[in-house]
Design a protein around this motif. Structure first.
Motif, PDB file in Angstrom:
ATOM      1  N   ASN A  69      13.567  -5.651  -1.725  1.00 35.03           N
ATOM      2  CA  ASN A  69      12.328  -6.400  -2.150  1.00 35.03           C
ATOM      3  C   ASN A  69      10.971  -5.640  -1.981  1.00 35.03           C
ATOM      4  N   ASN A  70      11.102  -4.322  -2.382  1.00 36.27           N
ATOM      5  CA  ASN A  70      10.002  -3.539  -2.137  1.00 36.27           C
ATOM      6  C   ASN A  70       9.404  -2.775  -3.374  1.00 36.27           C
ATOM      7  N   ILE A  71       8.411  -2.627  -3.601  1.00 37.14           N
ATOM      8  CA  ILE A  71       8.157  -1.754  -5.026  1.00 37.14           C
ATOM      9  C   ILE A  71       7.231  -0.587  -4.697  1.00 37.14           C
ATOM     10  N   TYR A  72       7.321   0.522  -5.410  1.00 39.99           N
ATOM     11  CA  TYR A  72       6.429   1.680  -5.490  1.00 39.99           C
ATOM     12  C   TYR A  72       5.757   1.859  -6.537  1.00 39.99           C
ATOM     13  N   ARG A  73       4.583   1.559  -6.579  1.00 43.35           N
ATOM     14  CA  ARG A  73       3.928   2.048  -7.865  1.00 43.35           C
ATOM     15  C   ARG A  73       4.093   3.411  -8.188  1.00 43.35           C
ATOM     16  N   ILE A  74       3.622   3.952  -9.020  1.00 43.69           N
ATOM     17  CA  ILE A  74       3.406   5.374  -9.435  1.00 43.69           C
ATOM     18  C   ILE A  74       2.185   5.991  -8.792  1.00 43.69           C
ATOM     19  N   GLY A  75       2.481   6.709  -7.964  1.00 43.10           N
ATOM     20  CA  GLY A  75       1.232   7.702  -7.192  1.00 43.10           C
ATOM     21  C   GLY A  75       0.923   6.684  -5.752  1.00 43.10           C
ATOM     22  N   ASP A  76       1.945   5.672  -5.296  1.00 41.16           N
ATOM     23  CA  ASP A  76       1.962   5.050  -4.094  1.00 41.16           C
ATOM     24  C   ASP A  76       3.323   5.485  -3.405  1.00 41.16           C
ATOM     25  N   SER A  77       2.781   5.849  -2.060  1.00 41.51           N
ATOM     26  CA  SER A  77       3.848   6.098  -1.024  1.00 41.51           C
ATOM     27  C   SER A  77       4.117   5.086  -0.061  1.00 41.51           C
ATOM     28  N   THR A  78       3.596   4.075   0.298  1.00 45.44           N
ATOM     29  CA  THR A  78       3.547   3.130   1.119  1.00 45.44           C
ATOM     30  C   THR A  78       4.536   2.001   0.664  1.00 45.44           C
ATOM     31  N   GLY A  79       4.231   1.531  -0.580  1.00 43.95           N
ATOM     32  CA  GLY A  79       5.042   0.598  -1.067  1.00 43.95           C
ATOM     33  C   GLY A  79       4.469  -0.859  -0.722  1.00 43.95           C
ATOM     34  N   ARG A  80       5.013  -2.038  -1.565  1.00 45.62           N
ATOM     35  CA  ARG A  80       4.542  -3.319  -1.282  1.00 45.62           C
ATOM     36  C   ARG A  80       5.603  -4.203  -1.530  1.00 45.62           C
ATOM     37  N   LYS A  81       5.601  -5.216  -0.607  1.00 45.88           N
ATOM     38  CA  LYS A  81       6.751  -6.135  -0.739  1.00 45.88           C
ATOM     39  C   LYS A  81       6.459  -7.159  -1.741  1.00 45.88           C
ATOM     40  N   VAL A  82       7.614  -7.779  -2.398  1.00 48.24           N
ATOM     41  CA  VAL A  82       7.662  -8.421  -3.634  1.00 48.24           C
ATOM     42  C   VAL A  82       8.655  -9.626  -3.357  1.00 48.24           C
ATOM     43  N   ASN A  83       8.523 -10.998  -4.055  1.00 51.08           N
ATOM     44  CA  ASN A  83       9.287 -11.865  -3.821  1.00 51.08           C
ATOM     45  C   ASN A  83       9.537 -12.190  -5.389  1.00 51.08           C
ATOM     46  N   VAL A  84      10.668 -11.748  -6.035  1.00 55.13           N
ATOM     47  CA  VAL A  84      10.986 -11.953  -7.261  1.00 55.13           C
ATOM     48  C   VAL A  84      12.312 -12.256  -7.499  1.00 55.13           C
ATOM     49  N   ARG A  85      12.661 -13.365  -8.182  1.00 58.66           N
ATOM     50  CA  ARG A  85      13.752 -13.726  -8.738  1.00 58.66           C
ATOM     51  C   ARG A  85      14.394 -13.156 -10.084  1.00 58.66           C
ATOM     52  N   PHE A  86      15.508 -12.376 -10.269  1.00 57.76           N
ATOM     53  CA  PHE A  86      15.801 -11.492 -11.291  1.00 57.76           C
ATOM     54  C   PHE A  86      16.765 -12.262 -12.228  1.00 57.76           C
ATOM     55  N   ILE A  87      16.461 -12.164 -13.590  1.00 59.86           N
ATOM     56  CA  ILE A  87      17.397 -12.846 -14.500  1.00 59.86           C
ATOM     57  C   ILE A  87      17.468 -11.727 -15.512  1.00 59.86           C
ATOM     58  N   ALA A  88      18.598 -11.294 -15.791  1.00 59.89           N
ATOM     59  CA  ALA A  88      19.005 -10.259 -16.696  1.00 59.89           C
ATOM     60  C   ALA A  88      19.817 -10.882 -18.009  1.00 59.89           C
TER      61      ALA A  88
END
Length: 458
Positions: free
Chosen positions: A266-285
């Motif tokens: 539940n963590n994403i890293y933007r391009i150019g970001d080394s620290t990351g940020r928490k996300v709360n996302v429900r995934f449907i594929a």
């Protein structure tokens, strides 16, 4: 008048079901039959030779009105008492010299009918109100957009409704045009996340070089042409809500690894970001591809598949739910007639047979597009078979798909309908055989016998 005739007439009046009252011009009751006794609960000995106004208000008596106006009334609704409703026929009585000497009234008690009618009106009003509530609930339900009554669709919707109450990742399978995104939106809108964003991503439409920036975003100045303030990716945009990954089988393997990491941490890293940020996302594929085959071909990661495949739904193709074609056709015709401000056309039986026999490779999307084209191009109020051939010359029908040929005899048709009804009832009762038997009006033994006969598995 002879005594015999008098007694005969008296017997006739006594046998009459309607209340009969005869008064003289002094308002004295001369005759009060048994039906009048039952209607008003006043005995003959009490009322005979007494003024009728001693028992009723003068304003409430039609017979007095007739005595006063000297005009007969026929089949007039009247309410002589608060608790009595009658239909009355009344006439003045004249002697040989045409002098009025009294009046007679014949009153049919309709109190019970009025009460039943009142109850019916009340019940009908309550039923109508309930129907409106149910209709409002159904029409406002996110899953009402998945129009149809076929068993295959109902089963899918039931699973989707359960999925909506969870946070579990969900995989929707189905051919192109079956309504996978509509189902995904319905799950989101029926979930606790409904007030948060629903972000759709068509994985098949994103160039491979842009996948990472589209999904994960980038920090300002991280590459040439990047916005100075940076940009949030689709996953971050869906924070608190739902991310819908359409055609997930098109994800490059490198992106599959990064998506798996998001699902795990539940963590994403933007391009150019080394620290990351928490996300709360429900995934449907969703996908129209065979992911199992892609895994065997090393084109789709097994670990990602199992992460996405917690709940699996399959949207049935339209050729497997032809019972829904009439409803969908009517729905789309009405929708596009309103959109283009034209009268809504109707399809005759032969035209409908063409729709039922067609294989629908493009599924519901193809039917929708076809009805829109028909509304735009046709100016007829009744669409016939040849109109469809003219408007859609490439539409090839398969005779073997015709419902008319599925059951060529009446007994076979009856069995087909019975089997369908049993299946639908079992779906409605979630497989509860006792409840299903009760709804079908048969015993459980009979239901078990029919389940075995029709090879229905529960």
């Amino acid at each position: 008048m002879s005594d015999d005739l008098f007694y005969h007439l008296k017997a006739v009046l006594k046998a009459e079901d309607d209340a009969i009252t005869i008064i003289n011009n002094q308002r004295m009751v001369l005759f009060w039959n048994d039906a009048a006794v039952q209607t008003y609960n006043i005995s003959q000995s009490e009322i005979t030779n007494n003024r009728i106004t001693d028992f009723f208000h003068s304003d409430d008596l039609m017979v007095l009105e007739v005595l006063k106006t000297k005009e007969a009334v026929n089949n007039v609704y009247h309410r002589p008492r608060e608790d009595k409703h009658v239909v009355v026929n009344a006439s003045p009585i004249y002697d040989d010299e045409d002098n009025i000497i009294g009046a007679v009234s014949v009153e049919r008690d309709i109190t019970q009918i009025v009460k039943l009618n009142d109850n019916l009106e009340t019940t009908s009003a309550e039923l109508n109100e309930l129907k409106q509530k149910i209709y409002a609930t159904e029409s406002s339900s996110p899953f009402s957009k998945l129009a149809g009554r076929s068993i295959s669709l109902k089963q899918t919707v039931q699973i989707a409704q359960k999925a909506a109450n969870t946070e579990a990742t969900t995989l929707i399978l189905g051919e192109s045009g079956t309504g996978k995104e509509v189902c995904a939106r319905a799950i989101h809108e029926a979930s606790p996340r409904k007030d948060a964003p629903f972000i759709p991503v068509n994985c098949g439409a994103i160039p491979e070089a842009l996948f990472e920036s589209e999904l994960f975003g980038y920090e300002g100045g991280s590459f040439t042409g990047a916005e100075k303030k940076g940009k949030a990716g689709k996953i971050e945009m869906a924070d608190g809500g739902t991310l819908f990954l359409d055609e997930v089988g098109e994800l490059p393997l490198e992106m599959q690894v990064k998506l798996l990491r998001v699902l795990q941490e539940n963590n994403i890293y933007r391009i150019g970001d080394s620290t990351g940020r928490k996300v709360n996302v429900r995934f449907i594929a969703a996908t129209n591809q065979n992911l199992v085959q892609l895994m065997e071909d090393k084109q789709f990661r097994t670990d990602l598949f199992y992460r996405l495949n917690v709940i699996q739904l399959t949207m049935p193709p339209l050729r497997e739910r032809i019972d829904d074609i009439p409803k969908l056709t009517s729905l789309f015709l009405k929708q596009f007639a309103e959109k283009y401000q034209v009268p809504e056309p109707k399809l005759d039986d032969e035209a409908f047979q063409i729709l039922l026999q067609y294989d629908w490779p493009g599924n519901v999307r193809e039917l929708r597009n076809m009805m829109e084209r028909l509304i735009i191009l046709s100016e007829k109020t009744i669409i016939e078979k040849h109109d469809l051939h003219n408007l859609f010359p490439n539409m090839k029908v398969t005779e073997k798909s015709s419902r008319a040929e599925v059951s060529s005899t009446l007994p076979a048709e009856k069995e087909s309908i019975e089997k369908q009804l049993i299946k639908e009832t079992l779906v409605q009762t979630n497989g509860n055989k006792s409840d299903a038997a009760r709804r079908l009006g048969i015993s459980r033994v009979t239901l078990y016998s029919k389940l075995k006969r029709y090879k229905i598995e529960v």
